[in-house]
Design an enzyme around this catalytic site. Structure first.
Site, PDB file in Angstrom:
ATOM      1  N   ASP A  63       7.578  18.913  -7.103  1.00  0.00           N
ATOM      2  CA  ASP A  63       7.687  19.999  -6.127  1.00  0.00           C
ATOM      3  C   ASP A  63       6.724  19.694  -4.987  1.00  0.00           C
ATOM      4  OD1 ASP A  63       7.969  22.307  -4.663  1.00  0.00           O
ATOM      5  OD2 ASP A  63       7.074  23.637  -6.177  1.00  0.00           O
ATOM      6  N   PHE A  64       7.278  19.249  -3.861  1.00  0.00           N
ATOM      7  CA  PHE A  64       6.442  18.999  -2.687  1.00  0.00           C
ATOM      8  C   PHE A  64       6.168  20.317  -1.956  1.00  0.00           C
ATOM      9  CE2 PHE A  64       8.930  15.114  -3.434  1.00  0.00           C
ATOM     10  CZ  PHE A  64       7.894  14.229  -3.657  1.00  0.00           C
ATOM     11  N   GLU A 105      12.525  21.985   3.593  1.00  0.00           N
ATOM     12  CA  GLU A 105      12.882  20.970   2.597  1.00  0.00           C
ATOM     13  C   GLU A 105      14.373  20.642   2.600  1.00  0.00           C
ATOM     14  OE1 GLU A 105      11.254  22.207  -1.162  1.00  0.00           O
ATOM     15  OE2 GLU A 105       9.205  21.724  -0.532  1.00  0.00           O
ATOM     16  N   ASN A 116       8.230  -3.682   3.010  1.00  0.00           N
ATOM     17  CA  ASN A 116       6.815  -3.418   3.282  1.00  0.00           C
ATOM     18  C   ASN A 116       6.401  -3.747   4.713  1.00  0.00           C
ATOM     19  OD1 ASN A 116       4.009  -2.973   2.718  1.00  0.00           O
ATOM     20  ND2 ASN A 116       3.747  -5.185   2.447  1.00  0.00           N
ATOM     21  N   GLU A 153      12.988  15.802  -4.119  1.00  0.00           N
ATOM     22  CA  GLU A 153      12.583  16.637  -5.263  1.00  0.00           C
ATOM     23  C   GLU A 153      13.570  16.448  -6.418  1.00  0.00           C
ATOM     24  OE1 GLU A 153      11.927  20.670  -3.838  1.00  0.00           O
ATOM     25  OE2 GLU A 153       9.839  20.174  -3.353  1.00  0.00           O
ATOM     26  N   ASP A 182      14.346  18.133  -0.294  1.00  0.00           N
ATOM     27  CA  ASP A 182      15.119  18.597  -1.463  1.00  0.00           C
ATOM     28  C   ASP A 182      15.702  17.416  -2.228  1.00  0.00           C
ATOM     29  OD1 ASP A 182      14.684  21.310  -1.261  1.00  0.00           O
ATOM     30  OD2 ASP A 182      16.514  21.711  -0.115  1.00  0.00           O
ATOM     31  N   GLN A 242       9.349  26.647   2.388  1.00  0.00           N
ATOM     32  CA  GLN A 242       9.812  25.413   1.722  1.00  0.00           C
ATOM     33  C   GLN A 242      11.335  25.320   1.778  1.00  0.00           C
ATOM     34  OE1 GLN A 242       8.203  24.188  -2.202  1.00  0.00           O
ATOM     35  NE2 GLN A 242       6.742  25.861  -1.994  1.00  0.00           N
ATOM     36  N   HIS A 293       0.831  -1.218   0.000  1.00  0.00           N
ATOM     37  CA  HIS A 293       0.000   0.000   0.000  1.00  0.00           C
ATOM     38  C   HIS A 293       0.863   1.265   0.000  1.00  0.00           C
ATOM     39  CE1 HIS A 293      -3.085  -2.771   1.517  1.00  0.00           C
ATOM     40  NE2 HIS A 293      -3.982  -1.822   1.437  1.00  0.00           N
TER      41      HIS A 293
HETATM   42 MN    MN Z   1       8.867  22.066  -2.703  1.00  0.00          MN
END
Ligand code: MN
Ligand code: MN
Length: 293
Positions: free
Chosen positions: A271-272, A285, A161, A265, A262, A281, A130
């Site tokens: 882009d979180f 990040e 998992n 990303e 980062d 951010q 999941h």
């Molecule tokens: Mn971001």
């Protein structure tokens, strides 16, 4: 001050009458200065952003937005898995429903797309792992069932998992039960994992399902409250992990696999936390969570 207290009285009585969570929620201060208990709610899964700019159009088969009441995600038709799944977690999602175990194809995918079946994973040496966990959706049978759609699964080495990945899931629920709400994004990366059959496997079901090389997760932890994107601050706890999709991860705890947003990303190109101010951010990040457990 007295006037404000009188105005708040009906709200306080109402809160008292409602079912209260077992754990005292974090008090919030109203504009009038009074402290009232914030009740956990079920919030928008994409409140902090849509990491890949996914859209619900079949003309984008590699970044197709999945929207469900229980979670949202981006699906990659050629990989047969999500690119990422994102969900909100608070005590409002937690109940006593048993695990439904009804793994099944996702009939919501556009007509003509291959729908991955539970059998596509059988005998592969990989779990149907999941992304949004069964244990995070125990309010109703319907909520729990939604987590068993194959669009929420990735082929995951059993030791990943069932051990470190699960340990982090349980840790997140413990944070929710302690009065927090969490925004979580998880997904697969790359191809080539090693499950219980040994060796390296790149795909299942004659290429219909890509086996990731690693799995990653981003967790934003906020005290229960409202206006969540605006409450993420430089001091907000953000946990990022990346775990290899192999059997050899078993002897370490999940915390060993912490990294920065980062880094994820760079890995994924996403882009979180895109709805969080860029200046915030930049701070959260770059940091690797180091909180002791
Ligand atoms: Mn971001
Ligand atoms: Mn909230």
């Amino acid at each position: 001050m007295k006037k404000a207290s009188l105005l708040l009285l009906p709200a306080l009585l109402w809160l008292t009458a409602c079912d209260q969570p077992a754990v005292e929620p974090t008090p919030v201060t109203t504009s009038a200065g009074a402290r009232v208990a914030a009740a956990p709610t079920r919030d928008d899964h994409l409140a902090l952003g849509n990491p890949s700019g996914a859209t619900a159009s079949s003309v984008f088969p590699t970044n197709y937005l999945l929207v469900k009441p229980q979670y949202s995600g981006s699906y990659h038709q050629a990989k047969g898995t999500a690119n990422w799944v994102s969900w909100h977690l608070s005590q409002a999602w937690l109940g006593s429903t048993n695990r439904q175990d009804n793994f099944r194809p996702d009939a919501s995918l556009p007509a003509g797309w291959y729908r991955v079946t539970p059998a596509d994973y059988v005998g592969s040496g990989f779990d149907r792992g999941h992304l949004c966990p069964s244990g995070d959706r125990t309010g109703t049978a319907g909520d729990n069932s939604a987590t068993f759609l194959m669009t929420n699964m990735v082929p995951q080495a059993p030791n990943n998992n069932q051990r470190i990945w699960e340990q982090l899931e349980s840790y997140c629920r413990s944070l929710a039960k302690a009065g927090n709400e969490l925004y979580i994004v998880a997904g697969p990366s790359g191809s080539g994992g090693s499950g219980s059959n040994g060796g390296t496997t790149r795909t299942l079901a004659s290429g219909k399902v890509t086996v990731p090389a690693s799995v990653w997760k981003v967790v934003v932890v906020l005290p229960v409250g409202s206006g969540d994107p605006g409450r993420v601050s430089p001091s907000t706890r953000v946990i990022a992990v990346r775990m290899p999709n192999t059997q050899s991860v078993s002897t370490r705890g999940w915390e060993y696999y912490r990294t920065s947003v980062d880094e994820l990303e760079r890995l994924t190109g996403y882009d979180f936390l895109s709805r969080v101010p860029v200046s915030v951010q930049a701070v959260v990040e770059a940091r690797v969570d180091g909180q002791s457990l």
